[in-house]
Design a protein around this motif. Structure first.
Motif, mmCIF file in Angstrom:
data_model
loop_
_atom_site.group_PDB
_atom_site.id
_atom_site.type_symbol
_atom_site.label_atom_id
_atom_site.label_comp_id
_atom_site.label_asym_id
_atom_site.label_seq_id
_atom_site.Cartn_x
_atom_site.Cartn_y
_atom_site.Cartn_z
ATOM 1 N N HIS A 1 10.338 -8.651 1.102
ATOM 2 C CA HIS A 1 9.905 -7.369 1.643
ATOM 3 C C HIS A 1 10.721 -6.245 1.018
ATOM 4 N N SER A 2 10.018 -5.231 0.507
ATOM 5 C CA SER A 2 10.688 -4.152 -0.222
ATOM 6 C C SER A 2 11.602 -3.321 0.669
ATOM 7 N N GLY A 3 11.362 -3.313 1.974
ATOM 8 C CA GLY A 3 12.180 -2.509 2.869
ATOM 9 C C GLY A 3 13.447 -3.195 3.341
ATOM 10 N N MET A 4 13.641 -4.455 2.977
ATOM 11 C CA MET A 4 14.850 -5.170 3.396
ATOM 12 C C MET A 4 16.052 -4.733 2.557
ATOM 13 N N SER A 5 17.235 -4.997 3.062
ATOM 14 C CA SER A 5 18.443 -4.648 2.322
ATOM 15 C C SER A 5 18.583 -5.544 1.094
ATOM 16 N N ILE A 6 19.385 -5.101 0.151
ATOM 17 C CA ILE A 6 19.625 -5.895 -1.062
ATOM 18 C C ILE A 6 20.187 -7.257 -0.695
ATOM 19 N N ASN A 7 21.157 -7.282 0.199
ATOM 20 C CA ASN A 7 21.786 -8.554 0.558
ATOM 21 C C ASN A 7 20.802 -9.504 1.229
ATOM 22 N N GLN A 8 19.912 -8.966 2.076
ATOM 23 C CA GLN A 8 18.887 -9.809 2.689
ATOM 24 C C GLN A 8 17.996 -10.445 1.624
ATOM 25 N N LYS A 9 17.550 -9.621 0.673
ATOM 26 C CA LYS A 9 16.645 -10.125 -0.359
ATOM 27 C C LYS A 9 17.344 -11.127 -1.272
ATOM 28 N N LYS A 10 18.605 -10.893 -1.558
ATOM 29 C CA LYS A 10 19.366 -11.856 -2.371
ATOM 30 C C LYS A 10 19.454 -13.202 -1.668
ATOM 31 N N LEU A 11 19.782 -13.171 -0.387
ATOM 32 C CA LEU A 11 19.919 -14.405 0.380
ATOM 33 C C LEU A 11 18.598 -15.158 0.437
ATOM 34 N N ILE A 12 17.504 -14.432 0.689
ATOM 35 C CA ILE A 12 16.191 -15.078 0.797
ATOM 36 C C ILE A 12 15.765 -15.659 -0.545
ATOM 37 N N ALA A 13 15.986 -14.923 -1.631
ATOM 38 C CA ALA A 13 15.602 -15.413 -2.958
ATOM 39 C C ALA A 13 16.290 -16.737 -3.259
ATOM 40 N N TRP A 14 17.574 -16.815 -2.993
ATOM 41 C CA TRP A 14 18.289 -18.068 -3.235
ATOM 42 C C TRP A 14 17.799 -19.171 -2.299
ATOM 43 N N ASP A 15 17.596 -18.852 -1.023
ATOM 44 C CA ASP A 15 17.120 -19.850 -0.063
ATOM 45 C C ASP A 15 15.787 -20.455 -0.490
ATOM 46 N N VAL A 16 14.884 -19.608 -0.979
ATOM 47 C CA VAL A 16 13.560 -20.077 -1.396
ATOM 48 C C VAL A 16 13.688 -21.046 -2.569
ATOM 49 N N PHE A 17 14.496 -20.691 -3.546
ATOM 50 C CA PHE A 17 14.725 -21.575 -4.687
ATOM 51 C C PHE A 17 15.358 -22.893 -4.226
ATOM 52 N N TYR A 18 16.366 -22.790 -3.375
ATOM 53 C CA TYR A 18 17.075 -23.992 -2.937
ATOM 54 C C TYR A 18 16.166 -24.900 -2.111
ATOM 55 N N LEU A 19 15.283 -24.311 -1.307
ATOM 56 C CA LEU A 19 14.317 -25.120 -0.558
ATOM 57 C C LEU A 19 13.431 -25.934 -1.501
ATOM 58 N N CYS A 20 13.016 -25.301 -2.597
ATOM 59 C CA CYS A 20 12.176 -26.001 -3.580
ATOM 60 C C CYS A 20 12.908 -27.190 -4.176
ATOM 61 N N ILE A 21 14.142 -26.976 -4.642
ATOM 62 C CA ILE A 21 14.843 -28.085 -5.306
ATOM 63 C C ILE A 21 15.293 -29.142 -4.296
ATOM 64 N N LYS A 22 15.584 -28.720 -3.073
ATOM 65 C CA LYS A 22 15.971 -29.687 -2.038
ATOM 66 C C LYS A 22 14.840 -30.676 -1.778
ATOM 67 N N ASN A 23 13.607 -30.165 -1.711
ATOM 68 C CA ASN A 23 12.461 -31.039 -1.482
ATOM 69 C C ASN A 23 12.092 -31.823 -2.728
ATOM 70 N N LEU A 24 12.308 -31.222 -3.896
ATOM 71 C CA LEU A 24 12.015 -31.935 -5.139
ATOM 72 C C LEU A 24 12.938 -33.138 -5.321
ATOM 73 N N LYS A 25 14.186 -33.024 -4.908
ATOM 74 C CA LYS A 25 15.141 -34.125 -5.070
ATOM 75 C C LYS A 25 14.667 -35.391 -4.358
ATOM 76 N N LYS A 26 13.889 -35.202 -3.284
ATOM 77 C CA LYS A 26 13.388 -36.362 -2.542
ATOM 78 C C LYS A 26 12.195 -37.002 -3.237
ATOM 79 N N MET A 27 11.606 -36.257 -4.185
ATOM 80 C CA MET A 27 10.385 -36.745 -4.840
ATOM 81 C C MET A 27 10.661 -37.297 -6.235
ATOM 82 N N VAL A 28 11.614 -36.700 -6.925
ATOM 83 C CA VAL A 28 11.815 -37.020 -8.350
ATOM 84 C C VAL A 28 12.701 -38.246 -8.497
#
Length: 389
Positions: free
Chosen positions: A362-389
């Motif tokens: 969301h463009s109205g969120m703070s920089i720190n909020q967006k940084k945290l969410i961006a990393w969380d989204v990436f980490y969620l992807c690789i966390k689930n991929l580790k169980k598949m690969v």
């Protein structure tokens, strides 16, 4: 490209959008040190026009403190729904050459109506600032940040110039641990967005920096299963010129990844040719927007594009994790859906069976909020991929 009135100057104040990413025009002065402008729409763009976004520079020309009001006026005759939720955003104030440390104006200094947004500024003698209602560091600074990272990690990161835009602005990729790459690794590709003045490219840099901050043990474990690459600046001319959906040739890059037997905009050809040489198993594309009220959400692409049942199962597993993490409604793209069938996510899933996801911050969120969410989204992807690969 049309010529706009990009500057205004009187004895006290100079206002201009003739800066990197600037997009204001039609400057006017009113009694009481009030100045107005209109945010410029993307020229030639019929999908939305993105009327809500603005960036401009204000300079105090006097040796005394200046108290002025700068007002954004909506193009009401053709107003787009995106204006309304942008009426109460954070307003970023940047000092030139200090763009990494923006100030956020408090709400009492920003007044909104259905047609306008007024920003009250106190400028020190000869002070020069840039104001914007979206946090979008300029292209030149982000390029420098990529070069700085590559120089800091010379053996672990490989920075590649993959092409140049119609105006000669460079497009890049960064590969992680290129010496350790092999054909049997599961390839992950992270990209910013061709919607130039969203948070996407900065979010991709945040993810890369977050990955580097995890340290050597994490890197070693990760690179035994995965290869990782980032692509940046799918629309660099749009970033420089203050567009959002279109490039310098008025082409909507986001919705112009056509079939290979059709001609594509130059930037899309560069991205496509780079990717198809070594297509990813997973592609994550980062976006931001003023949608709804501080919501974050994934865009999910049609399962019918994946031919194997196993792949559909894997895709759903990651999709469910992203939906659970989000506080907004997921956006489900349908088979052959208008516009979206010509996005990079759709074409990669169709052509290479890539697990493709867009994620909207969301463009109205703070920089720190967006940084945290961006990393969380990436980490969620690789966390689930580790169980598949």
């Amino acid at each position: 490209m049309e010529k706009f009135n990009q500057e205004f100057r009187d004895r006290q104040i100079a206002i201009t959008s003739d800066i990197e990413g600037g997009n204001a025009y039609d400057f006017k002065k009113y009694p009481g040190n009030i100045y107005s402008f209109t945010p410029r729409r993307d020229p030639g763009e019929n999908y939305s026009g993105q009327v809500y976004y603005f960036k401009l520079q204000v300079e105090n020309l006097q040796k005394d403190i200046a108290n002025v009001t700068i007002t954004a006026i909506a193009d009401y005759d053709e107003i787009w729904k995106g204006w309304q939720p942008s009426l109460n955003p954070k307003i970023w104030i940047f000092s030139p050459n200090r763009l990494k440390i923006p100030e956020i104006l408090t709400q009492d200094r920003v007044k909104s109506t259905p047609r306008s947004m007024s920003i009250n500024l106190t400028l020190q003698p000869f002070e020069k600032i840039i104001i914007s209602n979206m946090f979008t560091p300029p292209y030149s600074e982000l390029v420098q940040e990529l070069h700085d990272l590559a120089e800091t990690y010379p053996t672990f990161l490989k920075l590649n110039e993959i092409g140049q835009s119609p105006l000669g602005n460079k497009m890049y990729s960064i590969r992680v641990n290129p010496q350790g790459e092999s054909d049997n690794l599961f390839k992950i590709l992270v990209g910013g967005t061709s919607q130039a003045n969203e948070f996407g490219d900065y979010a991709a840099i945040v993810i890369l920096q977050g990955f580097l901050d995890m340290g050597a043990v994490f890197w070693d474990n990760f690179t035994t299963k995965f290869s990782l690459e980032f692509i940046f600046f799918q629309n660099p001319d749009g970033m420089v010129q203050g567009m959002n959906m279109v490039n310098a040739n008025r082409e909507n890059l986001f919705f112009s990844h056509f079939h290979e037997n059709q001609s594509m905009p130059l930037e899309n050809e560069i991205i496509w040719n780079h990717i198809k040489a070594n297509p990813p198993e997973l592609y994550l594309e980062m976006h931001s927007f003023f949608q709804d009220h501080k919501t974050i959400r994934p865009y999910l692409y049609p399962l019918e594009l994946l031919s194997e049942k196993k792949n559909r199962k894997f895709y759903l597993k990651i999709a469910k994790a992203l939906v659970k993490y989000s506080n907004g409604m997921k956006e489900e793209i349908h088979l052959n859906q208008k516009y979206f069938q010509d996005t990079l996510c759709y074409r990669l899933m169709e052509k290479f069976q890539t697990y493709s996801f867009q994620y909207k911050l969301h463009s109205g969120m703070s920089i720190n909020q967006k940084k945290l969410i961006a990393w969380d989204v990436f980490y969620l992807c690789i966390k689930n991929l580790k169980k598949m690969v």
